[in-house]
Motif scaffolding. Structure first.
Motif, PDB file in Angstrom:
ATOM      1  N   GLY A 189       0.617  -1.112  -0.023  1.00 36.95           N
ATOM      2  CA  GLY A 189       0.102   0.035  -0.116  1.00 36.95           C
ATOM      3  C   GLY A 189       0.760   1.360   0.384  1.00 36.95           C
ATOM      4  N   GLU A 190       2.044   1.214   0.534  1.00 36.60           N
ATOM      5  CA  GLU A 190       2.902   2.439   0.603  1.00 36.60           C
ATOM      6  C   GLU A 190       4.033   2.630  -0.800  1.00 36.60           C
ATOM      7  N   ALA A 191       3.661   1.298  -1.251  1.00 31.77           N
ATOM      8  CA  ALA A 191       4.327   1.856  -2.745  1.00 31.77           C
ATOM      9  C   ALA A 191       3.702   1.908  -4.152  1.00 31.77           C
ATOM     10  N   ASP A 192       2.060   1.743  -3.765  1.00 31.31           N
ATOM     11  CA  ASP A 192       1.562   1.696  -4.373  1.00 31.31           C
ATOM     12  C   ASP A 192       1.280   3.722  -4.680  1.00 31.31           C
ATOM     13  N   GLU A 193       0.994   3.863  -3.420  1.00 32.39           N
ATOM     14  CA  GLU A 193       1.046   5.819  -3.206  1.00 32.39           C
ATOM     15  C   GLU A 193       1.745   6.604  -3.370  1.00 32.39           C
ATOM     16  N   PHE A 194       3.001   5.627  -3.254  1.00 40.89           N
ATOM     17  CA  PHE A 194       4.668   6.716  -2.725  1.00 40.89           C
ATOM     18  C   PHE A 194       4.282   6.865  -5.393  1.00 40.89           C
TER      19      PHE A 194
END
Length: 388
Positions: A189-194
Motif C-alpha cells: 500500500g505504501e509503495a503503490d501510493e508512493f
C-alpha cells in the motif's frame, strides 16, 4: 494443580479452543452489569509483538484514567474493561479473534495493528455494527470499503507515502527511482501510493521489485536495481527489513538515497543497519512526540507505569481508546450504534494532535514527519500536514 499445558497435551484440539476462549471466560466469570468491555486486537506474539503490547499498554492507561473518574452512563455507574486478544499479525487469526470479540459483546474495538489483519477483521465488526478504531493500519482500502463503523487515528498511505513521493520528485529531485516492497497490505500500500505521487510529479519509476515480509536477503533485487543506476530507492515495509535493505545497499556500493515510509524511523532500524544507516530518510506518521504539548508527559507516565520506554504507536493506541471513552460519554450510552454515531461527531485534542473524522473514517488533521539519520540518531527534517 492441573496445568493448562497438561490439558493441551492430553486434548490438543480442545486445548486450542480453550486457549482461544480463556480471555473471554475470565471476563464473563466475574463480570457485572456495570462492566463495559472494549476489545483490543493486535499482535501480542511474533515479529510485531512489541508494538502490539505497547498499543495495549497505552490503551489501558486511557481506560484506567477513565475509570478513575467514576463514569456514570445512562444514570448508572460503569467500569470499562479492556479485553486484549492476539491476532498474531495473521489475517486468518485476525478474523477468528474478531469474531470472538463480537461474540463476547464488546461495545467497540481498538485495532488491528497491521493493514493485512485490519481489512478482513473490519468486515466482521461492520456486520455486527461495532465501531473499530485502528491506531496503526494505514492502507487506504480500510476506509474505502463502504463500512460506516471504521476509523483510524493516523495518516493513510495516500497521505503519508504520497507525501514521500512528492518529496522524492520535487525536493530530492530524483529522476530515476526504484521501489522495493514486502508485498504485505501495508508495504504494498505504501509503495503503490508512493509510485502514484512520483509519476504525478514528473519523475520516473525505473524498477519495481518485490520481496516478502519474512525475507532476510535482498541481494537479487538490489543487484538488479543497482544495474539501473537509480537516484533513489523507496522501501515499503517495516524497520527490521528496512535496516537489512539499506545495509546491503551500501555493501553493494549503491549510493542512491534510501527513503522509507512509516514504521522505519526508530532505533531498531539504526541498530540493524549500523553505519550504513547514516543519511537514510523516512516519512513517518504523526508529529514528533516531544513537539506535542502532552507528548513528553505521556512518555514519562508510560515509563513510570510499565518500566519500559514508549514505542512509536503507543500514543495512537492511547488516543484511540480516549476517542471511544469520549464517545461513550457523549452518547451517554454503551450501545455500539450510539457510540458509533458519537464517534462521527467527535472533536478532541489527543496526545497525537487534533482528532476528528471524515465521513469515511479517515482522520481530518493527519500529519507526517520527515526524519533523517544523522550521527546515529533520527533527526527531524520537517513536519506538516501530508498532502500530494
Amino acid at each position: 494443580m492441573f496445568e493448562l499445558s497438561q490439558f493441551r497435551r492430553q486434548f490438543p484440539v480442545v486445548g486450542l479452543a480453550l486457549a482461544l476462549q480463556l480471555p473471554f471466560m475470565a471476563v464473563n466469570a466475574f463480570a457485572q452489569d456495570a462492566v463495559v468491555q472494549i476489545g483490543l486486537a493486535a499482535p501480542m506474539t511474533g515479529a510485531y509483538a512489541g508494538y502490539g503490547k505497547d498499543t495495549a499498554n497505552s490503551a489501558q492507561l486511557a481506560i484506567d484514567e477513565a475509570n478513575a473518574r467514576k463514569l456514570v452512563i445512562g444514570g448508572k455507574p460503569i467500569k470499562l474493561q479492556l479485553v486484549s486478544v492476539d491476532d498474531q499479525g495473521d489475517p486468518r487469526i485476525a478474523v477468528q479473534v474478531a469474531q470472538q470479540l463480537v461474540d463476547n459483546r464488546v461495545v467497540a474495538v481498538i485495532g488491528h495493528f497491521n493493514s493485512g489483519t485490519t481489512i478482513p477483521a473490519s468486515q466482521i465488526y461492520g456486520k455486527a455494527g461495532i465501531p473499530m478504531i485502528t491506531p496503526a493500519a494505514t492502507n487506504p482500502a480500510i476506509t474505502q470499503g463502504g463500512l460506516s463503523t471504521v476509523y483510524r487515528v493516523m495518516a493513510t498511505d495516500t497521505q503519508n507515502s504520497g507525501t514521500a513521493g512528492k518529496y522524492a520528485a520535487t525536493v530530492v529531485k530524483a529522476k530515476r527511482i526504484a521501489i522495493l516492497d514486502d508485498r504485505t497490505a501495508f508495504g504494498a500500500g505504501e509503495a503503490d501510493e508512493f509510485e502514484k505521487a512520483v509519476r504525478s510529479h514528473g519523475s520516473t519509476i525505473v524498477s519495481r521489485e518485490y520481496t516478502s515480509d519474512k525475507a532476510v536477503d535482498f541481494s537479487a533485487q538490489l543487484t538488479k536495481i543497482k544495474s539501473q543506476d537509480v537516484d533513489l530507492l523507496f522501501f515499503g515495509g517495516l524497520d527490521t527489513q528496512a535496516g537489512m535493505v539499506v545495509k546491503r545497499m551500501r555493501q553493494l556500493g549503491m549510493k542512491a538515497t534510501f527513503l522509507a515510509g512509516g514504521g522505519v524511523a526508530d532505533a531498531n532500524f539504526i541498530k540493524i543497519a549500523g553505519d550504513a544507516s547514516e543519511g537514510s530518510l523516512a516519512w513517518d506518521y504523526g508529529l514528533p512526540l516531544e513537539s506535542l504539548p502532552n507528548g513528553k508527559t505521556f512518555a514519562v507516565k508510560y515509563k513510570k507505569t510499565y518500566g519500559i520506554d514508549l514505542l512509536p504507536y503507543g500514543p495512537f493506541g492511547y488516543d484511540a481508546a480516549n476517542v471511544l471513552v469520549k464517545a461513550i460519554e457523549s452518547a451517554n450510552s454503551t450501545n455500539p450504534a450510539d457510540i458509533n454515531a458519537a464517534i462521527k461527531k467527535i472533536q478532541i485534542t489527543g496526545i497525537t494532535g487534533p482528532i476528528a473524522f471524515f465521513p469515511n473514517g479517515d482522520l481530518k488533521s493527519a500529519s507526517s514527519t520527515l526524519y533523517e539519520v544523522k550521527g546515529g540518531q533520527w533527526v527531524v527534517v520537517t513536519t506538516g500536514d501530508p498532502g500530494v
